[in-house]
Design a protein around this motif. Structure first.
Motif, PDB file in Angstrom:
ATOM      1  N   LEU A   9     -21.363  65.679 -33.496  1.00 56.29           N
ATOM      2  CA  LEU A   9     -20.031  65.103 -33.638  1.00 56.29           C
ATOM      3  C   LEU A   9     -18.960  66.164 -33.396  1.00 56.29           C
ATOM      4  O   LEU A   9     -17.930  65.893 -32.772  1.00 56.29           O
ATOM      5  N   LEU A  10     -19.207  67.383 -33.876  1.00 54.62           N
ATOM      6  CA  LEU A  10     -18.250  68.464 -33.658  1.00 54.62           C
ATOM      7  C   LEU A  10     -18.099  68.755 -32.180  1.00 54.62           C
ATOM      8  O   LEU A  10     -16.976  68.909 -31.686  1.00 54.62           O
ATOM      9  N   ALA A  11     -19.199  68.848 -31.460  1.00 56.44           N
ATOM     10  CA  ALA A  11     -19.119  69.131 -30.028  1.00 56.44           C
ATOM     11  C   ALA A  11     -18.319  68.061 -29.306  1.00 56.44           C
ATOM     12  O   ALA A  11     -17.496  68.368 -28.427  1.00 56.44           O
ATOM     13  N   LEU A  12     -18.528  66.805 -29.672  1.00 57.93           N
ATOM     14  CA  LEU A  12     -17.792  65.720 -29.043  1.00 57.93           C
ATOM     15  C   LEU A  12     -16.314  65.766 -29.414  1.00 57.93           C
ATOM     16  O   LEU A  12     -15.436  65.569 -28.555  1.00 57.93           O
ATOM     17  N   ALA A  13     -16.021  66.044 -30.667  1.00 58.47           N
ATOM     18  CA  ALA A  13     -14.621  66.134 -31.103  1.00 58.47           C
ATOM     19  C   ALA A  13     -13.905  67.293 -30.408  1.00 58.47           C
ATOM     20  O   ALA A  13     -12.747  67.155 -29.992  1.00 58.47           O
ATOM     21  N   LEU A  14     -14.576  68.428 -30.269  1.00 58.58           N
ATOM     22  CA  LEU A  14     -13.961  69.577 -29.591  1.00 58.58           C
ATOM     23  C   LEU A  14     -13.655  69.250 -28.129  1.00 58.58           C
ATOM     24  O   LEU A  14     -12.568  69.557 -27.627  1.00 58.58           O
ATOM     25  N   GLU A  15     -14.611  68.638 -27.454  1.00 61.99           N
ATOM     26  CA  GLU A  15     -14.396  68.283 -26.046  1.00 61.99           C
ATOM     27  C   GLU A  15     -13.250  67.275 -25.906  1.00 61.99           C
ATOM     28  O   GLU A  15     -12.378  67.407 -25.042  1.00 61.99           O
ATOM     29  N   THR A  16     -13.260  66.276 -26.767  1.00 64.74           N
ATOM     30  CA  THR A  16     -12.253  65.220 -26.670  1.00 64.74           C
ATOM     31  C   THR A  16     -10.868  65.760 -26.983  1.00 64.74           C
ATOM     32  O   THR A  16      -9.894  65.441 -26.282  1.00 64.74           O
ATOM     33  N   ALA A  17     -10.749  66.568 -28.030  1.00 63.65           N
ATOM     34  CA  ALA A  17      -9.446  67.142 -28.382  1.00 63.65           C
ATOM     35  C   ALA A  17      -8.941  68.062 -27.280  1.00 63.65           C
ATOM     36  O   ALA A  17      -7.745  68.073 -26.966  1.00 63.65           O
ATOM     37  N   ARG A  18      -9.847  68.831 -26.672  1.00 66.37           N
ATOM     38  CA  ARG A  18      -9.429  69.722 -25.581  1.00 66.37           C
ATOM     39  C   ARG A  18      -8.887  68.919 -24.411  1.00 66.37           C
ATOM     40  O   ARG A  18      -7.829  69.250 -23.860  1.00 66.37           O
ATOM     41  N   ARG A  19      -9.578  67.852 -24.037  1.00 65.24           N
ATOM     42  CA  ARG A  19      -9.134  67.048 -22.894  1.00 65.24           C
ATOM     43  C   ARG A  19      -7.818  66.338 -23.183  1.00 65.24           C
ATOM     44  O   ARG A  19      -6.941  66.258 -22.317  1.00 65.24           O
ATOM     45  N   ALA A  20      -7.657  65.838 -24.409  1.00 63.24           N
ATOM     46  CA  ALA A  20      -6.382  65.208 -24.769  1.00 63.24           C
ATOM     47  C   ALA A  20      -5.264  66.235 -24.784  1.00 63.24           C
ATOM     48  O   ALA A  20      -4.138  65.962 -24.334  1.00 63.24           O
ATOM     49  N   GLY A  21      -5.547  67.437 -25.306  1.00 65.57           N
ATOM     50  CA  GLY A  21      -4.541  68.492 -25.315  1.00 65.57           C
ATOM     51  C   GLY A  21      -4.113  68.894 -23.915  1.00 65.57           C
ATOM     52  O   GLY A  21      -2.919  69.128 -23.659  1.00 65.57           O
ATOM     53  N   GLU A  22      -5.059  68.961 -22.992  1.00 73.23           N
ATOM     54  CA  GLU A  22      -4.721  69.289 -21.603  1.00 73.23           C
ATOM     55  C   GLU A  22      -3.855  68.202 -20.985  1.00 73.23           C
ATOM     56  O   GLU A  22      -2.897  68.502 -20.252  1.00 73.23           O
ATOM     57  N   LEU A  23      -4.179  66.950 -21.273  1.00 77.64           N
ATOM     58  CA  LEU A  23      -3.354  65.849 -20.767  1.00 77.64           C
ATOM     59  C   LEU A  23      -1.926  65.964 -21.274  1.00 77.64           C
ATOM     60  O   LEU A  23      -0.959  65.833 -20.505  1.00 77.64           O
ATOM     61  N   LEU A  24      -1.775  66.222 -22.557  1.00 74.03           N
ATOM     62  CA  LEU A  24      -0.442  66.304 -23.142  1.00 74.03           C
ATOM     63  C   LEU A  24       0.323  67.516 -22.629  1.00 74.03           C
ATOM     64  O   LEU A  24       1.522  67.434 -22.336  1.00 74.03           O
ATOM     65  N   ARG A  25      -0.364  68.644 -22.521  1.00 76.19           N
ATOM     66  CA  ARG A  25       0.304  69.868 -22.071  1.00 76.19           C
ATOM     67  C   ARG A  25       0.668  69.801 -20.586  1.00 76.19           C
ATOM     68  O   ARG A  25       1.796  70.116 -20.201  1.00 76.19           O
ATOM     69  N   ASP A  26      -0.286  69.379 -19.767  1.00 76.80           N
ATOM     70  CA  ASP A  26      -0.094  69.445 -18.313  1.00 76.80           C
ATOM     71  C   ASP A  26       0.550  68.183 -17.748  1.00 76.80           C
ATOM     72  O   ASP A  26       1.119  68.219 -16.651  1.00 76.80           O
ATOM     73  N   GLY A  27       0.449  67.073 -18.487  1.00 78.38           N
ATOM     74  CA  GLY A  27       0.957  65.810 -17.966  1.00 78.38           C
ATOM     75  C   GLY A  27       2.308  65.407 -18.494  1.00 78.38           C
ATOM     76  O   GLY A  27       2.809  64.326 -18.152  1.00 78.38           O
ATOM     77  N   ARG A  28       2.930  66.251 -19.309  1.00 85.76           N
ATOM     78  CA  ARG A  28       4.218  65.893 -19.888  1.00 85.76           C
ATOM     79  C   ARG A  28       5.283  65.785 -18.797  1.00 85.76           C
ATOM     80  O   ARG A  28       5.584  66.761 -18.106  1.00 85.76           O
ATOM     81  N   PRO A  29       5.867  64.595 -18.612  1.00 81.21           N
ATOM     82  CA  PRO A  29       6.903  64.451 -17.583  1.00 81.21           C
ATOM     83  C   PRO A  29       8.197  65.142 -17.989  1.00 81.21           C
ATOM     84  O   PRO A  29       8.518  65.243 -19.181  1.00 81.21           O
ATOM     85  N   ALA A  30       8.916  65.621 -17.014  1.00 74.74           N
ATOM     86  CA  ALA A  30      10.177  66.317 -17.295  1.00 74.74           C
ATOM     87  C   ALA A  30      11.189  65.383 -17.947  1.00 74.74           C
ATOM     88  O   ALA A  30      12.040  65.822 -18.722  1.00 74.74           O
ATOM     89  N   ASP A  31      11.104  64.098 -17.628  1.00 74.49           N
ATOM     90  CA  ASP A  31      12.061  63.124 -18.170  1.00 74.49           C
ATOM     91  C   ASP A  31      11.440  62.299 -19.285  1.00 74.49           C
ATOM     92  O   ASP A  31      11.765  61.121 -19.461  1.00 74.49           O
ATOM     93  N   LEU A  32      10.553  62.914 -20.062  1.00 78.29           N
ATOM     94  CA  LEU A  32       9.871  62.196 -21.140  1.00 78.29           C
ATOM     95  C   LEU A  32      10.877  61.511 -22.053  1.00 78.29           C
ATOM     96  O   LEU A  32      11.844  62.119 -22.509  1.00 78.29           O
ATOM     97  N   GLY A  33      10.621  60.245 -22.329  1.00 84.69           N
ATOM     98  CA  GLY A  33      11.507  59.488 -23.201  1.00 84.69           C
ATOM     99  C   GLY A  33      10.732  58.778 -24.290  1.00 84.69           C
ATOM    100  O   GLY A  33       9.501  58.849 -24.369  1.00 84.69           O
TER     101      GLY A  33
END
Length: 271
Positions: A9-33
């Motif tokens: 479960l830890l391995a899955l949680a680590l992978e999932t949190a990392r991928r979500a974090g990358e989405l949020l960090r790299d996918g944040r639009p400049a005009d986020l509303g």
């Protein structure tokens, strides 16, 4: 489905949190509303909160289809495996909206109601925190090193650095400000970081002596509470009660009881 080993479960949680974090960090639009509001017009949800929760629930459901979910942005299914994932896809949304770095992805796994795994991913810090029940708490920093976490030795209360958070409902905020005003002379100082998950991990990492907040939901504290406890901190709510929506307190052991007692005296759990 067989009963999973917590390490799985830890391995899955680590992978999932990392991928979500990358989405949020790299996918944040400049005009986020703001996509929606919750408890008040200043308690916001962005399109990225929703996208991150979809990524998390999608990946977990693909890997473990019989598990349940409880998530901030609407994910709630009972499951049949005895495992439930408690998810905050973006803890610290207002910080994220304004481009401030203190925000995180929080994922916890419960087995039959008991938290057994917690992961907090803080992408802008380049830090990941995790814990398994009975196995200690750890962090990985920017250079990939793993460090065992331990809360600070307890100072006298008047030398304790404590963090808190504020509700988005006006009358509750006003009462919280009054409590903080009464506390400040009794402490070294008070901080306001804006992410409960990060604050709890900072207690675990020895960056804070304590933390308290009223009005948290299970997804706000599930992972961070376990991480703090596994790092040697004490956590709870009002005296004799677990951390909950009335009050969450986490602190190094020598600070916990006097801080909790003051919060009870000052009525931090009601207005």
């Amino acid at each position: 489905m067989t009963d999973p080993n917590p390490s799985e479960l830890l391995a899955l949680a680590l992978e999932t949190a990392r991928r979500a974090g990358e989405l949020l960090r790299d996918g944040r639009p400049a005009d986020l509303g703001v996509a929606a509001t919750k408890s008040s017009p200043i308690d916001v949800v962005t399109e990225m909160d929703i996208a991150a929760e979809k990524l998390i629930t999608g990946l977990l459901a693909e890997r473990r289809p019989q598990d349940g979910f409880l998530g901030e942005e609407g994910a709630s299914t009972p499951g049949s495996s005895g495992i439930r994932w408690v998810i905050d896809p973006l803890d610290g949304t207002v910080n994220y909206l304004y481009g401030l770095p203190t925000w995180a992805v929080s994922i916890a796994a419960e087995r039959d109601g008991e938290r057994i795994v917690g992961v907090v991913e803080a992408p802008m810090r380049r830090e990941t925190y995790w814990a398994v029940l009975g196995g200690g708490a750890y962090a990985r920093g920017a250079h990939g090193e793993n460090t065992a976490l331990r809360c600070r030795p307890a100072p006298p209360l008047d030398q304790a650095l404590v963090s808190t958070g504020f509700n988005y409902v006006a009358h509750v905020r006003a009462h919280q400000a009054d409590v903080a005003q009464r506390l400040i002379p009794r402490l070294r100082d008070i901080r306001r970081g804006g992410s409960a998950a990060v604050d709890l991990c900072d207690v675990a990492a020895g960056r804070l002596d304590g933390y308290y907040e009223r009005g948290l939901h299970p997804w706000d504290l599930a992972a961070g509470d376990l991480i703090a406890r596994e790092a040697g901190a004490r956590t709870g709510g009002r005296p004799g009660l677990p951390a909950d929506g009335d009050l969450t307190v986490a602190a190094t052991p020598g600070v916990f009881e006097p801080l909790q007692a003051l919060l009870e005296e000052y009525g931090a759990w009601h207005d």
